[in-house]
Motif scaffolding. Structure first.
Motif, PDB file in Angstrom:
ATOM      1  N   PRO A 121      -3.101  25.719  36.513  1.00 41.68           N
ATOM      2  CA  PRO A 121      -1.681  26.100  36.474  1.00 41.68           C
ATOM      3  C   PRO A 121      -1.464  27.590  36.222  1.00 41.68           C
ATOM      4  CG  PRO A 121      -2.025  24.090  35.229  1.00 41.68           C
ATOM      5  CD  PRO A 121      -3.388  24.601  35.611  1.00 41.68           C
ATOM      6  N   TRP A 122      -2.355  28.241  35.465  1.00 44.89           N
ATOM      7  CA  TRP A 122      -2.188  29.662  35.164  1.00 44.89           C
ATOM      8  C   TRP A 122      -2.512  30.563  36.342  1.00 44.89           C
ATOM      9  CZ3 TRP A 122      -4.659  29.658  29.640  1.00 44.89           C
ATOM     10  CH2 TRP A 122      -3.737  29.111  28.749  1.00 44.89           C
ATOM     11  N   SER A 123      -2.909  29.988  37.473  1.00 45.18           N
ATOM     12  CA  SER A 123      -3.056  30.775  38.701  1.00 45.18           C
ATOM     13  C   SER A 123      -1.697  31.011  39.351  1.00 45.18           C
ATOM     14  CB  SER A 123      -3.984  30.070  39.688  1.00 45.18           C
ATOM     15  OG  SER A 123      -5.293  30.022  39.175  1.00 45.18           O
ATOM     16  N   PHE A 124      -0.666  30.412  38.784  1.00 37.58           N
ATOM     17  CA  PHE A 124       0.690  30.540  39.304  1.00 37.58           C
ATOM     18  C   PHE A 124       1.575  31.220  38.259  1.00 37.58           C
ATOM     19  CE2 PHE A 124      -1.240  27.059  41.491  1.00 37.58           C
ATOM     20  CZ  PHE A 124      -0.819  27.210  42.802  1.00 37.58           C
ATOM     21  N   ALA A 125       2.536  31.989  38.725  1.00 40.11           N
ATOM     22  CA  ALA A 125       3.548  32.570  37.845  1.00 40.11           C
ATOM     23  C   ALA A 125       4.886  32.427  38.543  1.00 40.11           C
ATOM     24  CB  ALA A 125       3.248  34.035  37.557  1.00 40.11           C
ATOM     25  N   LEU A 126       5.900  32.104  37.786  1.00 40.06           N
ATOM     26  CA  LEU A 126       7.254  32.085  38.320  1.00 40.06           C
ATOM     27  C   LEU A 126       7.886  33.403  37.903  1.00 40.06           C
ATOM     28  CD1 LEU A 126       6.300  29.063  38.175  1.00 40.06           C
ATOM     29  CD2 LEU A 126       8.715  28.505  38.229  1.00 40.06           C
ATOM     30  N   ARG A 127       8.357  34.151  38.882  1.00 42.02           N
ATOM     31  CA  ARG A 127       8.845  35.511  38.662  1.00 42.02           C
ATOM     32  C   ARG A 127      10.368  35.526  38.671  1.00 42.02           C
ATOM     33  NH1 ARG A 127       5.783  39.421  42.355  1.00 42.02           N
ATOM     34  NH2 ARG A 127       4.178  39.059  40.782  1.00 42.02           N
ATOM     35  N   THR A 128      10.941  36.253  37.721  1.00 44.33           N
ATOM     36  CA  THR A 128      12.396  36.368  37.640  1.00 44.33           C
ATOM     37  C   THR A 128      12.870  37.576  38.453  1.00 44.33           C
ATOM     38  OG1 THR A 128      12.327  37.740  35.652  1.00 44.33           O
ATOM     39  CG2 THR A 128      12.425  35.350  35.322  1.00 44.33           C
ATOM     40  N   ASP A 130      14.142  40.283  37.568  1.00 38.95           N
ATOM     41  CA  ASP A 130      13.798  41.593  37.005  1.00 38.95           C
ATOM     42  C   ASP A 130      12.284  41.860  37.037  1.00 38.95           C
ATOM     43  OD1 ASP A 130      12.809  40.018  34.946  1.00 38.95           O
ATOM     44  OD2 ASP A 130      14.052  40.927  33.389  1.00 38.95           O
ATOM     45  N   GLY A 131      11.518  40.975  37.690  1.00 40.89           N
ATOM     46  CA  GLY A 131      10.076  41.174  37.843  1.00 40.89           C
ATOM     47  C   GLY A 131       9.219  40.580  36.747  1.00 40.89           C
ATOM     48  N   THR A 132       9.816  39.893  35.783  1.00 37.72           N
ATOM     49  CA  THR A 132       9.054  39.270  34.707  1.00 37.72           C
ATOM     50  C   THR A 132       8.302  38.055  35.240  1.00 37.72           C
ATOM     51  OG1 THR A 132      10.710  39.960  33.092  1.00 37.72           O
ATOM     52  CG2 THR A 132       9.216  38.182  32.431  1.00 37.72           C
ATOM     53  N   ASN A 133       6.991  37.986  34.970  1.00 35.45           N
ATOM     54  CA  ASN A 133       6.185  36.827  35.345  1.00 35.45           C
ATOM     55  C   ASN A 133       6.164  35.844  34.194  1.00 35.45           C
ATOM     56  OD1 ASN A 133       5.469  37.735  37.904  1.00 35.45           O
ATOM     57  ND2 ASN A 133       3.663  38.792  37.133  1.00 35.45           N
ATOM     58  N   LEU A 134       6.566  34.611  34.466  1.00 29.52           N
ATOM     59  CA  LEU A 134       6.569  33.557  33.456  1.00 29.52           C
ATOM     60  C   LEU A 134       5.363  32.649  33.698  1.00 29.52           C
ATOM     61  CD1 LEU A 134      10.372  32.694  33.634  1.00 29.52           C
ATOM     62  CD2 LEU A 134       9.216  34.218  32.011  1.00 29.52           C
ATOM     63  N   THR A 135       4.530  32.503  32.683  1.00 27.57           N
ATOM     64  CA  THR A 135       3.322  31.689  32.770  1.00 27.57           C
ATOM     65  C   THR A 135       3.663  30.230  32.493  1.00 27.57           C
ATOM     66  OG1 THR A 135       2.035  33.561  31.967  1.00 27.57           O
ATOM     67  CG2 THR A 135       0.996  31.402  31.839  1.00 27.57           C
ATOM     68  N   PRO A 136       3.110  29.309  33.291  1.00 25.82           N
ATOM     69  CA  PRO A 136       3.382  27.890  33.048  1.00 25.82           C
ATOM     70  C   PRO A 136       2.972  27.439  31.650  1.00 25.82           C
ATOM     71  CG  PRO A 136       2.417  28.184  35.203  1.00 25.82           C
ATOM     72  CD  PRO A 136       2.321  29.510  34.498  1.00 25.82           C
ATOM     73  N   ASP A 137       3.804  26.575  31.070  1.00 28.01           N
ATOM     74  CA  ASP A 137       3.518  25.932  29.787  1.00 28.01           C
ATOM     75  C   ASP A 137       2.743  24.658  30.103  1.00 28.01           C
ATOM     76  OD1 ASP A 137       3.580  24.326  27.484  1.00 28.01           O
ATOM     77  OD2 ASP A 137       5.527  25.116  26.863  1.00 28.01           O
ATOM     78  N   LEU A 138       1.500  24.577  29.663  1.00 28.18           N
ATOM     79  CA  LEU A 138       0.638  23.446  30.010  1.00 28.18           C
ATOM     80  C   LEU A 138       1.106  22.127  29.408  1.00 28.18           C
ATOM     81  CD1 LEU A 138      -2.853  25.158  29.684  1.00 28.18           C
ATOM     82  CD2 LEU A 138      -1.400  24.923  31.711  1.00 28.18           C
TER      83      LEU A 138
END
Length: 190
Positions: A121-128, A130-138
């Motif tokens: 899952p940490w191979s993915f990031a959801l980006r907002t 403003d460019g902030t990458n949000l890491t998945p919560d396992l």
């Protein structure tokens, strides 16, 4: 003396790579879009693209690094079809995930085309926006995308979820070659 710290039996490193056949020609392009809907496909692909809209399938190649018992590394390329779809807000399902904004999930499907691919899952990031990458919560979703080494021909699916801060929205989902690594693909939210 050079040493390796290994947790478990194998150290897995995911690196961006490109596989070539014996003729020296490239047999794929990292980030190549190979389908725009449905289940990942291993058929002929349209012109290479690294960007796609959510719901499309992107083909990407990574390199799995393993360390044998003697500490010697070996590298093997693996290619997979990655599909990201169904971005939506979800309700919190457990009491141990601290949510300060809105919990969003997205469904991820990975099908290995060749070699072995490390899925996490940490191979993915959801980006907002403003460019902030949000890491998945396992722990945020049940039956989430598992962390596994996926052999050729195998497929795995599951949701990943992030806590999106108040006032922010998801504009894209990014696939990297490991936590914080090089970008292999990007899906934009329409």
């Amino acid at each position: 003396m050079r040493g390796w710290i290994v947790t478990g039996a194998t150290l897995i490193g995911v690196l961006c790579g490109c596989y070539t056949d014996n003729s020296g020609s490239s047999s794929f392009t990292p980030g190549e879009v190979i389908a725009t809907s449905g289940v990942p496909s291993v058929s002929a692909s349209p012109p290479p693209q690294q960007n796609a809209v959510i719901g499309a399938t992107i083909r990407a190649t990574t390199e799995v690094t393993t360390i044998d018992a003697s500490g010697n590394p070996s590298f093997a390329p693996g290619t997979a079809a990655y599909t990201v779809a169904n971005l939506q807000p979800i309700a919190q399902t457990n009491s141990y995930t601290e949510v300060t904004g809105t919990l969003y999930s997205v469904d991820v499907t990975v099908q290995t085309i060749s070699g072995v691919v490390t899925v996490h899952p940490w191979s993915f990031a959801l980006r907002t926006s403003d460019g902030t990458n949000l890491t998945p919560d396992l722990n945020a979703v049940s039956n989430g995308l598992p962390a596994t080494d996926l052999p050729q021909g195998q497929k795995v699916s599951g949701p990943i979820a992030v806590d999106v801060p108040p006032g922010k929205s998801i504009t894209e989902i990014v696939l990297t070659d490991g936590y914080g690594g090089r970008q292999l693909g990007r899906w934009t939210v329409a």
